[in-house]
Design an enzyme around this catalytic site. Structure first.
Site, PDB file in Angstrom:
ATOM      1  N   GLY A  79       1.821   4.000   0.562  1.00  8.98           N
ATOM      2  CA  GLY A  79       0.291   3.277   0.393  1.00  8.98           C
ATOM      3  C   GLY A  79       0.384   2.350  -0.777  1.00  8.98           C
ATOM      4  O   GLY A  79      -0.373   1.478  -0.652  1.00  8.98           O
TER       5      GLY A  79
ATOM      6  N   ASP B 287      -1.679   4.257  -4.720  1.00  2.00           N
ATOM      7  CA  ASP B 287      -2.768   3.670  -4.020  1.00  2.00           C
ATOM      8  C   ASP B 287      -3.993   4.397  -4.278  1.00  2.00           C
ATOM      9  O   ASP B 287      -4.952   3.841  -4.674  1.00  2.00           O
ATOM     10  CB  ASP B 287      -2.664   3.815  -2.635  1.00  2.00           C
ATOM     11  CG  ASP B 287      -2.212   5.089  -2.035  1.00  2.00           C
ATOM     12  OD1 ASP B 287      -2.156   6.147  -2.572  1.00  2.00           O
ATOM     13  OD2 ASP B 287      -1.968   5.232  -0.651  1.00  2.00           O
TER      14      ASP B 287
ATOM     15  N   ASP C 237      -6.880  11.423  -4.969  1.00  2.00           N
ATOM     16  CA  ASP C 237      -7.833  11.836  -4.271  1.00  2.00           C
ATOM     17  C   ASP C 237      -8.045  13.427  -4.692  1.00  2.00           C
ATOM     18  O   ASP C 237      -8.897  13.705  -5.599  1.00  2.00           O
ATOM     19  CB  ASP C 237      -7.528  11.961  -2.476  1.00  2.00           C
ATOM     20  CG  ASP C 237      -8.448  12.512  -1.516  1.00  2.00           C
ATOM     21  OD1 ASP C 237      -9.701  12.585  -2.103  1.00  2.00           O
ATOM     22  OD2 ASP C 237      -8.194  13.232  -0.614  1.00  2.00           O
TER      23      ASP C 237
ATOM     24  N   ARG D  53      -2.526  -0.532   7.498  1.00  4.97           N
ATOM     25  CA  ARG D  53      -2.286  -0.832   6.134  1.00  4.97           C
ATOM     26  C   ARG D  53      -2.018  -2.274   5.902  1.00  4.97           C
ATOM     27  O   ARG D  53      -2.250  -3.005   4.551  1.00  4.97           O
ATOM     28  CB  ARG D  53      -0.722  -0.476   5.913  1.00  4.97           C
ATOM     29  CG  ARG D  53      -0.486   0.963   5.915  1.00  4.97           C
ATOM     30  CD  ARG D  53       0.940   1.379   5.668  1.00  4.97           C
ATOM     31  NE  ARG D  53       1.397   2.593   6.232  1.00  4.97           N
ATOM     32  CZ  ARG D  53       1.321   3.797   5.348  1.00  4.97           C
ATOM     33  NH1 ARG D  53       0.458   3.737   3.981  1.00  4.97           N
ATOM     34  NH2 ARG D  53       1.459   4.834   5.813  1.00  4.97           N
TER      35      ARG D  53
HETATM   36  P1  IMP Z   1      -4.009  13.621  -3.236  1.00  6.44           P
HETATM   37  O1  IMP Z   1      -2.708  14.417  -3.559  1.00  6.44           O
HETATM   38  O2  IMP Z   1      -5.277  14.276  -2.344  1.00  6.44           O
HETATM   39  O3  IMP Z   1      -4.688  12.954  -4.288  1.00  6.44           O
HETATM   40  O4  IMP Z   1      -3.779  12.478  -2.039  1.00  6.44           O
HETATM   41  C1  IMP Z   1      -3.255  11.474  -2.508  1.00  6.44           C
HETATM   42  C2  IMP Z   1      -2.673  10.699  -1.438  1.00  6.44           C
HETATM   43  O5  IMP Z   1      -3.438  10.560  -0.086  1.00  6.44           O
HETATM   44  C3  IMP Z   1      -2.748   9.246  -1.507  1.00  6.44           C
HETATM   45  O6  IMP Z   1      -1.473   8.559  -2.226  1.00  6.44           O
HETATM   46  C4  IMP Z   1      -2.901   8.812  -0.073  1.00  6.44           C
HETATM   47  O7  IMP Z   1      -1.695   8.461   0.527  1.00  6.44           O
HETATM   48  C5  IMP Z   1      -3.635   9.774   0.685  1.00  6.44           C
HETATM   49  N1  IMP Z   1      -5.133   9.449   0.580  1.00  6.44           N
HETATM   50  C6  IMP Z   1      -6.001  10.093   0.227  1.00  6.44           C
HETATM   51  N2  IMP Z   1      -7.088   9.633   0.391  1.00  6.44           N
HETATM   52  C7  IMP Z   1      -6.896   8.668   1.501  1.00  6.44           C
HETATM   53  C8  IMP Z   1      -7.844   7.750   1.860  1.00  6.44           C
HETATM   54  O8  IMP Z   1      -9.086   7.626   1.731  1.00  6.44           O
HETATM   55  N3  IMP Z   1      -7.426   6.991   2.717  1.00  6.44           N
HETATM   56  C9  IMP Z   1      -5.938   6.782   3.093  1.00  6.44           C
HETATM   57  N4  IMP Z   1      -5.173   7.722   2.137  1.00  6.44           N
HETATM   58  C10 IMP Z   1      -5.518   8.608   1.367  1.00  6.44           C
END
Ligand code: IMP
Length: 175
Positions: A43, A99, A102, A164
């Site tokens: 990402g 990127d 979340d 992407r």
């Molecule tokens: P986390 O571990 O939940 O913080 O997620 C991190 C990863 O999930 C990011 O590096 C993204 O690759 C993916 N991700 C989270 N939200 C989105 C989104 O809205 N669009 C695309 N990828 C996302």
């Protein structure tokens, strides 16, 4: 899950470019002697490419790949290392380039394993943050934009490996 596609531009390309230049200036101010950037694949590849070209001074870089998401838009809560770094971190001023944060699960996992490799400093630059989704509190020193709880694509971010290549950030919705 319904098939989703980009339905609305959330952050236009020129706004991203301006913000990335500001983030690069902030990183250079904090680390005038140079930094070692680690992009989290896939990402962050476009963010990394623009960030390094805006950064003055000495810059070295490396890539790491982790997987936390299955094919859809929700986290599995499980992080797997797919590709480790090529270089050691001992004594380096390291900035992780992500990127989006979340739930925070991926970043907190990454920070834990990278901290154990003895960098001098370890900071994080994220293009996007969705604070309302946080499950793990994890500090992020450089944030591009804060977004609401919507699934976004473009500028490196995907939905099922698509979109992407968009130069802007878009929200997805039903096709
Ligand atoms: P986390 O571990 O939940 O913080 O997620 C991190 C990863 O999930 C990011 O590096 C993204 O690759 C993916 N991700 C989270 N939200 C989105 C989104 O809205 N669009 C695309 N990828 C996302």
């Amino acid at each position: 899950m319904a098939d989703l596609r980009p339905v609305e531009v959330l952050i236009p390309a020129d706004a991203i470019q301006r913000r990335v230049a500001e983030l690069a200036a902030g990183i250079h101010r904090d680390f005038p002697d140079g930094v070692h950037l680690i992009a989290v694949l896939k990402g962050a590849f476009i963010f990394m490419a623009d960030l390094v070209r805006s950064l003055e001074g000495k810059v070295s870089l490396d890539f790491i790949a982790v997987s936390s998401y299955a094919k859809g838009t929700t986290s599995s809560g499980e992080v797997r290392m797919l590709k480790d770094l090529d270089y050691a971190l001992d004594g380096k001023d390291v900035v992780i380039v992500e990127d989006i944060v979340d739930t925070g699960i991926t970043l907190s996992y990454l920070k834990e394993i990278l901290k154990a490799r003895n960098p001098r400093t370890l900071r994080t630059a994220c293009l996007l943050s969705k604070p309302s989704r946080r499950q793990v509190e994890v500090p992020v020193e450089y944030i591009g934009f804060t977004v609401e709880d919507r699934f976004v694509v473009g500028y490196g971010l995907d939905y099922a490996e698509q979109y992407r290549n968009l130069p802007h950030i878009a929200v997805v919705g039903p096709a």
